[in-house]
Design an enzyme around this catalytic site. Structure first.
Site, PDB file in Angstrom:
ATOM      1  N   ASP A   1       0.858  -1.179   0.000  1.00 32.85           N
ATOM      2  CA  ASP A   1       0.000   0.000   0.000  1.00 32.85           C
ATOM      3  C   ASP A   1       0.905   1.242   0.000  1.00 32.85           C
ATOM      4  O   ASP A   1       2.112   1.145   0.268  1.00 32.85           O
ATOM      5  CB  ASP A   1      -0.897  -0.037   1.240  1.00 32.85           C
ATOM      6  CG  ASP A   1      -1.708   1.229   1.405  1.00 32.85           C
ATOM      7  OD1 ASP A   1      -2.311   1.677   0.421  1.00 32.85           O
ATOM      8  OD2 ASP A   1      -1.705   1.782   2.517  1.00 32.85           O
TER       9      ASP A   1
ATOM     10  N   ASP B   1      -2.288  -0.736   5.905  1.00 38.20           N
ATOM     11  CA  ASP B   1      -2.537  -0.192   7.241  1.00 38.20           C
ATOM     12  C   ASP B   1      -3.961   0.299   7.451  1.00 38.20           C
ATOM     13  O   ASP B   1      -4.384   0.495   8.586  1.00 38.20           O
ATOM     14  CB  ASP B   1      -1.572   0.977   7.510  1.00 38.20           C
ATOM     15  CG  ASP B   1      -1.934   2.206   6.694  1.00 38.20           C
ATOM     16  OD1 ASP B   1      -2.066   3.295   7.258  1.00 38.20           O
ATOM     17  OD2 ASP B   1      -2.087   2.066   5.462  1.00 38.20           O
TER      18      ASP B   1
ATOM     19  N   ASP C   1      -7.619  -1.436   3.284  1.00 35.40           N
ATOM     20  CA  ASP C   1      -6.701  -2.542   2.981  1.00 35.40           C
ATOM     21  C   ASP C   1      -7.167  -3.868   3.572  1.00 35.40           C
ATOM     22  O   ASP C   1      -6.636  -4.924   3.202  1.00 35.40           O
ATOM     23  CB  ASP C   1      -5.293  -2.231   3.518  1.00 35.40           C
ATOM     24  CG  ASP C   1      -4.688  -1.001   2.886  1.00 35.40           C
ATOM     25  OD1 ASP C   1      -4.820  -0.850   1.661  1.00 35.40           O
ATOM     26  OD2 ASP C   1      -4.087  -0.194   3.613  1.00 35.40           O
TER      27      ASP C   1
END
Length: 651
Positions: free
Chosen positions: A319, A518, A522
């Site tokens: 990410d 995080d 996600d």
């Protein structure tokens, strides 16, 4: 070493060994035969009662395990006059059992060490700034606590006033203190340095990163890997086969006229050397050692199954915000649309974002506070992961988030042009819509983590391919950041379901995918990936729950370290299994084809069990944690020193 003496299995094994040595030396020294007999009896009782009891409990469940085989073999040896041989078997078997107990205890000790760093009491400040001594367990979200120099932080929170250096070694494994100031996160159990801090509590004691690490490491020690489960399934059938073969080795020779004592001795030797003690101990000790070792270095691996999957990873997906970047974006541009007032728009946006877990909420609050604006309380808050938030603020309906929230029409087109200009400049664009009309476009920028490029480089070395970047951000900002760390495969503008689809596509291509993220957006992809890793400091509660592992200190270099350690654990397990199988094969063939003395069979078989256990125990030491190069360490020290110097000298 006091922790070893606290383990009952260790004490019983030591008593059994001492009694055995006294009996062994007593005969040549002329000790009375009754004393030698008592010592041998004590040896049998001290070392054999626990496995004997465990074996009886297993038999009640109609399970035949190695405990039963060993106790039966020892008693049978004593029954035919081979008291020394049976005692030797008991001593070595008790020692291997003590070794396994020590392994489990060491893991629990690591958990207790984590729990012990949390202070029991805290200094809470009321609305008037008055100090109150309270138990740390009663602290609630929103409380203000004072942390004086030399004290430990009582709860996870964010600094409201003050600046200091915090020693996080007990929780994250970092050797150097880290500097923390206003609006930066601090973790429960970290040791404050020379400054005083006022901290706003963001998590209750039971939900702190520290408590989660302790709880889940403890749970991880109870979980079993696939290899271990397979071995346990095979163990029952194999033990029955050993018993059947032992009976045949007694019945057939006796039927052919062989002597009883010699036949029984050979059969008991076979039962001992064919027993899968070392095989049973080959898998879990190394895996438990790695889990405990990782916990001491700020990495939570939730169970042994995750460790096996980590070793197979050949593709990493990352990410962007909060993972490759530090997750504390700042508002750099405010583009006001139509006749809206800038301060009014900031207040509305900050109020709408305040209940959100997204870093944008903190950025908006910081921007409003810097201008001396009062942020009101919103109602009707709703979050749409990957899209934005909506709330009612002072009677006005406010949307804050992704440009997809923009309505159609001329006003929407004007806002989209502003979004395009900001994105071309490498900014992340966020729109503010008030009462269905675009009010502003905000430009945000985040800071790349200093260890991101090195982590990507290490991952390329380990997996043979560069990671892929999965982000909801615009392509320009994503490519700019990806280029800085060496990532070429960039997939931008993704909603939560799009990230999940991207992970599934990689899996269909035959990749074993590790995803690092995080945020709430996600979480679905973290659950879909073969291994999901969450950033513990910036991670949302949902991400932490969905992930298979958590990096407490938000250090990206921990990811390649985890993969390296998982692969090392797999090699140790494989080596243990091959070694144990080879020893059993050699000893069984020796006994069946030639003549294997019972003491030598006992020593060879049980010594292999001890060797396998000690080999697994190696992974518990700090030396087993993957060490970075001297260049990396020196660079990290220089980076930390430069930060401290900059903080001390100012701009």
């Amino acid at each position: 070493m006091t922790w070893l003496w606290a383990i009952p299995e260790v004490r019983w094994a030591l008593l059994s060994t001492v009694a055995f040595v006294v009996a062994l030396l007593g005969r040549p020294a002329g000790a009375p035969s009754w004393l030698v007999g008592v010592m041998f009896a004590l040896c049998y009782a001290a070392g054999g009662w626990e496995p004997g009891l465990a074996g009886l409990r297993a038999l009640r469940r109609r399970v035949l395990d190695v405990d039963v085989l060993m106790v039966v073999a020892a008693v049978a040896a004593a029954a035919i006059g081979q008291v020394f041989d049976g005692a030797l078997l008991i001593v070595i078997f008790a020692t291997s059992g003590a070794l396994e107990a020590a392994m489990t205890s060491r893991t629990a000790e690591s958990v207790r060490a984590l729990l012990n760093v949390a202070p029991e009491r805290a200094v809470r400040l009321d609305a008037h700034g008055t100090e109150h001594q309270v138990p740390a367990a009663v602290l609630a979200v929103g409380d203000l606590v004072l942390v004086r120099p030399g004290e430990r932080v009582p709860a996870d929170g964010r600094v409201r006033a003050g600046e200091s250096e915090l020693d996080q070694a007990a929780l994250t494994g970092e050797s150097l203190p880290v500097r923390r100031g206003v609006d930066e996160q601090v973790l429960a159990g970290t040791l404050n340095g020379t400054g005083a801090l006022t901290v706003r509590v963001e998590r209750a004691a039971a939900d702190s990163v520290l408590a989660r690490v302790a709880s889940q490491v403890e749970q991880a020690s109870q979980a079993k890997a696939e290899r271990q489960l397979f071995i346990e399934r095979v163990e029952q059938r194999y033990s029955l086969l050993v018993v059947a073969a032992t009976v045949a080795l007694i019945a057939v020779p006796l039927a052919l006229g062989a002597g009883f004592t010699a036949t029984l001795l050979r059969a008991m030797t076979f039962m001992i050397v064919a027993s899968p003690c070392a095989v049973v101990l080959a898998t879990m000790p190394p895996l438990l050692s790695v889990i405990a070792n990782a916990g001491r270095h700020g990495v939570l691996i939730k169970n042994a199954v995750v460790l096996e999957q980590l070793a197979d990873v050949d593709m990493v997906a990352l990410d962007k915000t909060g993972t490759l970047t530090i997750g504390t974006p700042q508002i750099t541009d405010v583009v006001i649309l139509d006749d809206h007032e800038e301060d009014v728009v900031l207040v509305l946006a900050a109020a709408a974002e305040a209940p959100s877990e997204h870093p944008l909420g903190r950025a908006l609050t910081a921007a409003a506070t810097a201008r001396g604006l009062h942020v009101t309380v919103a109602t009707g808050f709703r979050a749409q992961p990957g899209r934005g938030v909506q709330a009612l603020v002072d009677g006005r309906h406010v949307l804050v988030g992704h440009p997809v929230l923009l309505p159609d029409g001329p006003a929407g087109q004007s806002a989209r042009r502003a979004v395009a200009l900001l994105e071309e400049g490498g900014r992340t664009a966020v729109v503010v819509v008030v009462d269905s009309q675009p009010a502003a476009v905000l430009g945000l920028s985040d800071t790349l983590r200093p260890d991101a490029a090195a982590a990507v480089r290490d991952l390329v070395t380990l997996t043979g391919r560069a990671p892929v970047l999965l982000t909801g951000d615009n392509r320009s900002a994503a490519e700019q950041l990806a280029g800085a760390v060496g990532i070429t495969d960039v997939r931008s503008g993704l909603l939560p379901q799009d990230k999940t689809i991207a992970v599934q596509q990689l899996q269909r291509a035959g990749r074993r995918v590790l995803l690092v993220g995080d945020g709430v957006n996600d979480a679905p992809a973290l659950a879909t990936a073969d291994v999901g890793i969450a950033m513990g400091g910036t991670g949302s509660d949902l991400a932490l729950q969905a992930a298979d592992a958590v990096i407490v200190r938000d250090d990206l270099r921990s990811i390649p370290e985890m993969i390296t350690l998982a692969r090392r654990a797999r090699r140790v397990v494989t080596t243990n299994l091959l070694f144990a199988a080879a020893v059993i094969t050699v000893l069984v063939l020796w006994d069946l084809i030639g003549y294997l003395p019972l003491p030598l069979g006992v020593a060879g078989h049980e010594s292999s069990t001890v060797i396998v256990g000690l080999n697994g125990l190696r992974l518990l030491s700090n030396r087993a944690w993957p060490l970075r190069t001297a260049e990396d360490v020196n660079h990290q020290h220089a980076l930390t020193s430069s930060r401290h110097l900059a903080a001390a000298t100012g701009p």
